[in-house]
Design a protein around this motif. Structure first.
Motif, short mmCIF file in Angstrom:
data_model
loop_
_atom_site.label_atom_id
_atom_site.label_comp_id
_atom_site.label_asym_id
_atom_site.label_seq_id
_atom_site.Cartn_x
_atom_site.Cartn_y
_atom_site.Cartn_z
N THR A 156 10.01 62.68 40.73
CA THR A 156 10.72 62.34 39.49
C THR A 156 11.66 61.15 39.67
O THR A 156 12.28 60.72 38.70
CB THR A 156 11.54 63.55 38.99
N LYS A 157 11.79 60.64 40.91
CA LYS A 157 12.64 59.49 41.24
C LYS A 157 14.10 59.73 40.87
O LYS A 157 14.82 58.84 40.47
CB LYS A 157 12.12 58.22 40.60
N LYS A 158 14.54 61.00 41.01
CA LYS A 158 15.93 61.36 40.71
C LYS A 158 16.91 60.68 41.67
O LYS A 158 17.99 60.29 41.27
CB LYS A 158 16.12 62.86 40.80
N LEU A 159 16.51 60.54 42.94
CA LEU A 159 17.40 59.87 43.90
C LEU A 159 17.62 58.42 43.52
O LEU A 159 18.73 57.92 43.59
CB LEU A 159 16.81 59.93 45.31
N ASN A 160 16.55 57.75 43.12
CA ASN A 160 16.67 56.35 42.68
C ASN A 160 17.64 56.23 41.52
O ASN A 160 18.47 55.32 41.49
CB ASN A 160 15.31 55.79 42.27
N LYS A 161 17.54 57.15 40.57
CA LYS A 161 18.41 57.11 39.40
C LYS A 161 19.86 57.45 39.76
O LYS A 161 20.79 56.83 39.25
CB LYS A 161 17.90 58.10 38.34
N SER A 162 20.05 58.42 40.64
CA SER A 162 21.40 58.82 41.04
C SER A 162 22.14 57.71 41.78
O SER A 162 23.34 57.52 41.60
CB SER A 162 21.36 60.05 41.93
N LEU A 163 21.42 56.99 42.63
CA LEU A 163 22.04 55.96 43.44
C LEU A 163 21.93 54.56 42.83
O LEU A 163 22.45 53.59 43.38
CB LEU A 163 21.43 55.95 44.84
N ASN A 164 21.25 54.44 41.71
CA ASN A 164 21.06 53.16 41.02
C ASN A 164 20.43 52.10 41.93
O ASN A 164 20.83 50.94 41.92
CB ASN A 164 22.38 52.63 40.47
N THR A 165 19.45 52.50 42.73
CA THR A 165 18.77 51.58 43.63
C THR A 165 17.42 52.17 44.03
O THR A 165 17.18 53.36 43.83
CB THR A 165 19.62 51.30 44.89
N ALA A 166 16.54 51.33 44.60
CA ALA A 166 15.25 51.81 45.09
C ALA A 166 15.45 52.40 46.49
O ALA A 166 16.15 51.84 47.32
CB ALA A 166 14.26 50.67 45.15
N ILE A 167 14.82 53.54 46.73
CA ILE A 167 14.91 54.21 48.02
C ILE A 167 13.67 53.86 48.82
O ILE A 167 12.54 54.01 48.35
CB ILE A 167 14.99 55.74 47.84
N SER A 168 13.86 53.39 50.05
CA SER A 168 12.73 52.98 50.89
C SER A 168 12.00 54.19 51.46
O SER A 168 12.54 55.29 51.53
CB SER A 168 13.21 52.09 52.03
N ASP A 169 10.75 53.96 51.88
CA ASP A 169 9.96 55.03 52.50
C ASP A 169 10.61 55.50 53.80
O ASP A 169 10.46 56.66 54.19
CB ASP A 169 8.54 54.54 52.77
N GLU A 170 11.31 54.60 54.47
CA GLU A 170 11.98 54.96 55.72
C GLU A 170 13.02 56.07 55.49
O GLU A 170 13.11 57.03 56.25
CB GLU A 170 12.67 53.72 56.30
N ILE A 171 13.78 55.95 54.40
CA ILE A 171 14.78 56.96 54.06
C ILE A 171 14.09 58.27 53.68
O ILE A 171 14.51 59.35 54.09
CB ILE A 171 15.71 56.48 52.92
N TYR A 172 13.02 58.20 52.90
CA TYR A 172 12.27 59.40 52.54
C TYR A 172 11.76 60.12 53.78
O TYR A 172 11.84 61.33 53.89
CB TYR A 172 11.09 59.06 51.62
N ASN A 173 11.21 59.36 54.74
CA ASN A 173 10.69 59.97 55.96
C ASN A 173 11.81 60.62 56.77
O ASN A 173 11.62 61.70 57.34
CB ASN A 173 9.94 58.93 56.80
N LYS A 174 12.95 59.98 56.82
CA LYS A 174 14.10 60.54 57.54
C LYS A 174 14.56 61.84 56.89
O LYS A 174 14.87 62.82 57.57
CB LYS A 174 15.24 59.53 57.59
N LEU A 175 14.57 61.86 55.55
CA LEU A 175 14.94 63.08 54.83
C LEU A 175 13.94 64.19 55.08
O LEU A 175 14.31 65.35 55.28
CB LEU A 175 15.02 62.80 53.33
N ARG A 176 12.65 63.85 55.06
CA ARG A 176 11.60 64.82 55.32
C ARG A 176 11.78 65.46 56.70
O ARG A 176 11.68 66.66 56.86
CB ARG A 176 10.22 64.16 55.23
N ASP A 177 12.06 64.62 57.71
CA ASP A 177 12.28 65.12 59.06
C ASP A 177 13.47 66.06 59.11
O ASP A 177 13.43 67.10 59.75
CB ASP A 177 12.50 63.96 60.05
N GLU A 178 14.54 65.69 58.42
CA GLU A 178 15.76 66.50 58.40
C GLU A 178 15.50 67.85 57.72
O GLU A 178 15.97 68.87 58.18
CB GLU A 178 16.87 65.75 57.68
N VAL A 179 14.74 67.85 56.65
CA VAL A 179 14.43 69.09 55.94
C VAL A 179 13.53 69.98 56.79
O VAL A 179 13.74 71.18 56.88
CB VAL A 179 13.77 68.80 54.57
N LEU A 180 12.54 69.40 57.44
CA LEU A 180 11.64 70.18 58.27
C LEU A 180 12.37 70.77 59.48
O LEU A 180 12.05 71.87 59.92
CB LEU A 180 10.45 69.34 58.73
#
Length: 89
Positions: A62-86
């Motif tokens: 839903t791109k909620k993070l992009n909207k909350s931070l008013n910027t585009a989120i890179s795949d690198e950040i998404y991958n880091k978040l995925r690792d942290e959640v796992l």
């Protein structure tokens, strides 16, 4: 004895209010970088996500993070978040 107030924040995935310590904080720093804030005290615009995979995926779609931070989120950040959640599960 007075009870200590627990700070509550909203998850951008499931939109539920949860205690701040249970969530992962993502920050857009004043210089425009987006980082995962492990301390919870870094300066800048913050957004929060639950430590479960479903909330993370929903927030991505839903791109909620992009909207909350008013910027585009890179795949690198998404991958880091995925690792942290796992790691948390």
């Amino acid at each position: 004895m007075k009870k200590k107030k627990i700070p509550m924040r909203m998850c951008t995935g499931c939109l539920e209010m949860k205690p701040k310590k249970e969530l992962i904080r993502i920050v857009k720093t004043p210089d425009g970088n987006v980082v995962v804030d492990t301390t919870g005290k870094q300066s800048g615009r913050g957004a929060y996500i639950c430590r479960n995979k479903e909330c993370l995926e929903k927030s991505f779609k839903t791109k909620k993070l992009n909207k909350s931070l008013n910027t585009a989120i890179s795949d690198e950040i998404y991958n880091k978040l995925r690792d942290e959640v796992l790691d948390a599960e």
